[in-house]
Design an enzyme around this catalytic site. Structure first.
Site, PDB file in Angstrom:
ATOM      1  N   ARG A 102       0.861  -1.191   0.000  1.00 43.71           N
ATOM      2  CA  ARG A 102       0.000   0.000   0.000  1.00 43.71           C
ATOM      3  C   ARG A 102       0.898   1.241   0.000  1.00 43.71           C
ATOM      4  O   ARG A 102       1.951   1.249   0.659  1.00 43.71           O
ATOM      5  CB  ARG A 102      -0.860   0.059   1.265  1.00 43.71           C
ATOM      6  N   HIS A 143      -0.836   0.836  -9.494  1.00 46.22           N
ATOM      7  CA  HIS A 143      -1.545  -0.046  -8.540  1.00 46.22           C
ATOM      8  C   HIS A 143      -2.219  -1.174  -9.332  1.00 46.22           C
ATOM      9  O   HIS A 143      -3.442  -1.364  -9.259  1.00 46.22           O
ATOM     10  CB  HIS A 143      -2.575   0.739  -7.719  1.00 46.22           C
TER      11      HIS A 143
HETATM   12  P1  NDP Z   1      -1.789 -11.502   4.486  1.00 48.07           P
HETATM   13  O1  NDP Z   1      -2.627 -11.012   5.613  1.00 48.07           O
HETATM   14  O2  NDP Z   1      -1.946 -12.899   4.042  1.00 48.07           O
HETATM   15  O3  NDP Z   1      -0.243 -11.281   4.840  1.00 48.07           O
HETATM   16  C1  NDP Z   1       0.204 -10.118   5.465  1.00 48.07           C
HETATM   17  C2  NDP Z   1       1.610 -10.342   5.965  1.00 48.07           C
HETATM   18  O4  NDP Z   1       2.087  -9.122   6.548  1.00 48.07           O
HETATM   19  C3  NDP Z   1       1.688 -11.415   7.064  1.00 48.07           C
HETATM   20  O5  NDP Z   1       2.868 -12.154   6.934  1.00 48.07           O
HETATM   21  C4  NDP Z   1       1.722 -10.572   8.343  1.00 48.07           C
HETATM   22  O6  NDP Z   1       2.356 -11.195   9.437  1.00 48.07           O
HETATM   23  C5  NDP Z   1       2.555  -9.396   7.876  1.00 48.07           C
HETATM   24  N1  NDP Z   1       2.360  -8.248   8.756  1.00 48.07           N
HETATM   25  C6  NDP Z   1       1.221  -7.593   9.044  1.00 48.07           C
HETATM   26  N2  NDP Z   1       1.448  -6.606   9.946  1.00 48.07           N
HETATM   27  C7  NDP Z   1       2.763  -6.685  10.248  1.00 48.07           C
HETATM   28  C8  NDP Z   1       3.598  -5.979  11.139  1.00 48.07           C
HETATM   29  N3  NDP Z   1       3.133  -4.983  11.921  1.00 48.07           N
HETATM   30  N4  NDP Z   1       4.902  -6.327  11.207  1.00 48.07           N
HETATM   31  C9  NDP Z   1       5.393  -7.341  10.448  1.00 48.07           C
HETATM   32  N5  NDP Z   1       4.645  -8.055   9.568  1.00 48.07           N
HETATM   33  C10 NDP Z   1       3.346  -7.727   9.486  1.00 48.07           C
HETATM   34  O7  NDP Z   1      -2.053 -10.478   3.288  1.00 48.07           O
HETATM   35  P2  NDP Z   1      -1.841 -10.749   1.713  1.00 48.07           P
HETATM   36  O8  NDP Z   1      -0.528 -11.368   1.514  1.00 48.07           O
HETATM   37  O9  NDP Z   1      -3.043 -11.395   1.158  1.00 48.07           O
HETATM   38  O10 NDP Z   1      -1.840  -9.225   1.178  1.00 48.07           O
HETATM   39  C11 NDP Z   1      -0.865  -8.303   1.604  1.00 48.07           C
HETATM   40  C12 NDP Z   1      -1.189  -6.901   1.105  1.00 48.07           C
HETATM   41  O11 NDP Z   1      -0.934  -6.792  -0.294  1.00 48.07           O
HETATM   42  C13 NDP Z   1      -2.659  -6.478   1.209  1.00 48.07           C
HETATM   43  O12 NDP Z   1      -2.977  -6.075   2.519  1.00 48.07           O
HETATM   44  C14 NDP Z   1      -2.736  -5.336   0.220  1.00 48.07           C
HETATM   45  O13 NDP Z   1      -2.456  -4.117   0.881  1.00 48.07           O
HETATM   46  C15 NDP Z   1      -1.629  -5.648  -0.776  1.00 48.07           C
HETATM   47  N6  NDP Z   1      -2.154  -5.938  -2.111  1.00 48.07           N
HETATM   48  C16 NDP Z   1      -1.756  -5.146  -3.167  1.00 48.07           C
HETATM   49  C17 NDP Z   1      -2.174  -5.416  -4.438  1.00 48.07           C
HETATM   50  C18 NDP Z   1      -1.699  -4.612  -5.582  1.00 48.07           C
HETATM   51  O14 NDP Z   1      -2.191  -4.782  -6.715  1.00 48.07           O
HETATM   52  N7  NDP Z   1      -0.732  -3.733  -5.402  1.00 48.07           N
HETATM   53  C19 NDP Z   1      -3.070  -6.535  -4.719  1.00 48.07           C
HETATM   54  C20 NDP Z   1      -3.401  -7.330  -3.561  1.00 48.07           C
HETATM   55  C21 NDP Z   1      -2.957  -7.019  -2.313  1.00 48.07           C
HETATM   56  P3  NDP Z   1       1.772 -12.550  10.083  1.00 48.07           P
HETATM   57  O15 NDP Z   1       2.202 -13.622   9.084  1.00 48.07           O
HETATM   58  O16 NDP Z   1       2.462 -12.670  11.368  1.00 48.07           O
HETATM   59  O17 NDP Z   1       0.285 -12.395  10.159  1.00 48.07           O
HETATM   60  C1  OXD Z   2      -5.964  -5.412  -3.056  1.00 48.31           C
HETATM   61  C2  OXD Z   2      -5.525  -4.460  -4.067  1.00 48.31           C
HETATM   62  O1  OXD Z   2      -5.881  -5.127  -1.860  1.00 48.31           O
HETATM   63  O2  OXD Z   2      -5.835  -4.673  -5.269  1.00 48.31           O
HETATM   64  O3  OXD Z   2      -6.416  -6.523  -3.432  1.00 48.31           O
HETATM   65  O4  OXD Z   2      -4.830  -3.501  -3.756  1.00 48.31           O
END
Ligand code: NDP
Ligand code: OXD
Length: 313
Positions: A228, A276
């Site tokens: 993000r 994005h």
């Molecule tokens: P998940 O919830 O599966 O994974 C998130 C990861 O981030 C986990 O490993 C989590 O740790 C870690 N995390 C969260 N908070 C912290 C913190 N404070 N410190 C350290 N690690 C942290 O999410 P996804 O993988 O499904 O998606 C990740 C992000 O990708 C979405 O939230 C979205 O913002 C972004 N996204 C962007 C897209 C784009 O087109 N640019 C498309 C889709 C998603 P833990 O394993 O311990 O829970």
């Molecule tokens: C998502 C994105 O969060 O597209 O899936 O950013």
């Protein structure tokens, strides 16, 4: 057709295709009949309009049109019902492709070769091997974990950082604040796939980027960011590119989106920009599972892919 209605509330794009596909099983409305509308059982949202979910007496669940849910949780009047986010093999595949594409382009010196082509220069550059390069992924959840496995299969050293301890085969993992500096110190290419939460806002700042390994096979540290935009301090990324803390960056997300035409990122030859678009939510793949979850809930099955509101993702 079920009696219950689905409220589809999005901003920033035309929801026509989502509406069409949801309407195969449910009556879909773009506006409720008011704050007390009892006919709405589900909401499917992307950056929903303010207050549209507050007070709906029979709302059972909110479905995010995205893996990230910061766009939903930002609403101060959000009712206390379960929030389902996207976890989908098609979305994951798109993100893996994006991360592998950008890591490989930096690794194989894409920017330098594109500059040579502009000047019609025939010059083969020294090649390095993936096993000499460490990619560190901040956020090794659904998307980061899959990207980690794909990069490992290509021969890179892969590091991962998460909030809680994670064990991924062949990946060196760290977690929490106490593990962050060691993770960064062992990383040449930093991939950011964190969710935006109160803990992660602004985390990609100059001090953090200074901790990356700069004396490496690539000749500098690289940032690939697709989580993000508000994880970033964009001005800090520009400063890091300017003074050599970062050699190059691939950025899919920005503090302000769409990226303003006046942004210095556009003209920076060290930066590769996508709008994005790393992994776009495709209704053809995502509406089916949403409808299936609505049916499941009505038949007494638990919802899957629920958001932990306390953690914020
Ligand atoms: P998940 O919830 O599966 O994974 C998130 C990861 O981030 C986990 O490993 C989590 O740790 C870690 N995390 C969260 N908070 C912290 C913190 N404070 N410190 C350290 N690690 C942290 O999410 P996804 O993988 O499904 O998606 C990740 C992000 O990708 C979405 O939230 C979205 O913002 C972004 N996204 C962007 C897209 C784009 O087109 N640019 C498309 C889709 C998603 P833990 O394993 O311990 O829970
Ligand atoms: C998502 C994105 O969060 O597209 O899936 O950013």
């Amino acid at each position: 057709m079920s009696e219950s209605r689905v409220l589809l509330s999005v901003t920033g794009f035309n929801p026509h295709r989502w509406q069409e596909l949801l309407a195969q099983e449910r009556e879909v409305v773009l506006e409720s009949d008011g704050p007390n509308d009892p006919s709405i059982n589900y909401a499917v949202v992307w950056k929903q309009k303010p207050n549209v979910l507050a007070g709906l007496p029979n709302l059972k669940a909110i479905f995010s049109i995205g893996a990230g849910v910061d766009h939903i949780l930002a609403d101060q009047t959000l009712p206390d019902v379960p929030i389902v986010r996207i976890v989908d093999p098609n979305l994951t595949q798109h993100m893996v492709e994006y991360i592998v594409w950008r890591v490989m382009d930096h690794h194989r010196q894409g920017a330098a070769y594109r500059a040579q082509q502009q000047r019609k220069v025939w010059h083969d550059r020294a090649q390095r091997t993936s096993s000499d390069v460490a990619v560190g992924i901040m956020g090794i959840g659904e998307l980061g974990g899959a990207a980690a496995r794909a990069l490992k299969a290509l021969g890179f050293h892969v590091n991962g950082w998460s909030r809680t301890p994670r064990n991924l085969d062949g990946i060196n993992t760290w977690h929490g604040e106490s593990g962050l500096i060691s993770f960064l110190n062992a990383t040449d290419i930093l991939v950011v796939l964190l969710p935006l939460t109160d803990q992660t806002r602004g985390i990609i700042n100059y001090e953090l980027l200074r901790e990356l390994r700069r004396t490496n096979a690539l000749g500098g540290a690289v940032l690939v960011s697709a989580g993000r935009g508000r994880l970033h301090r964009d001005a800090d990324i520009l400063r890091a590119l300017e003074d050599g803390t970062l050699k190059e960056a691939s950025l899919d997300v920005f503090e302000v989106e769409p990226l303003p035409r006046t942004s210095p990122f556009w003209g920076n030859p060290k930066v590769f920009i996508t709008p994005h678009a790393a992994a776009t939510s495709d209704p053809a793949h995502l509406v089916g599972p949403m409808l299936e979850q609505m049916r499941g809930l009505e038949e007494g099955r638990p919802l899957r892919n629920l958001v932990d509101r306390t953690a914020g993702y």
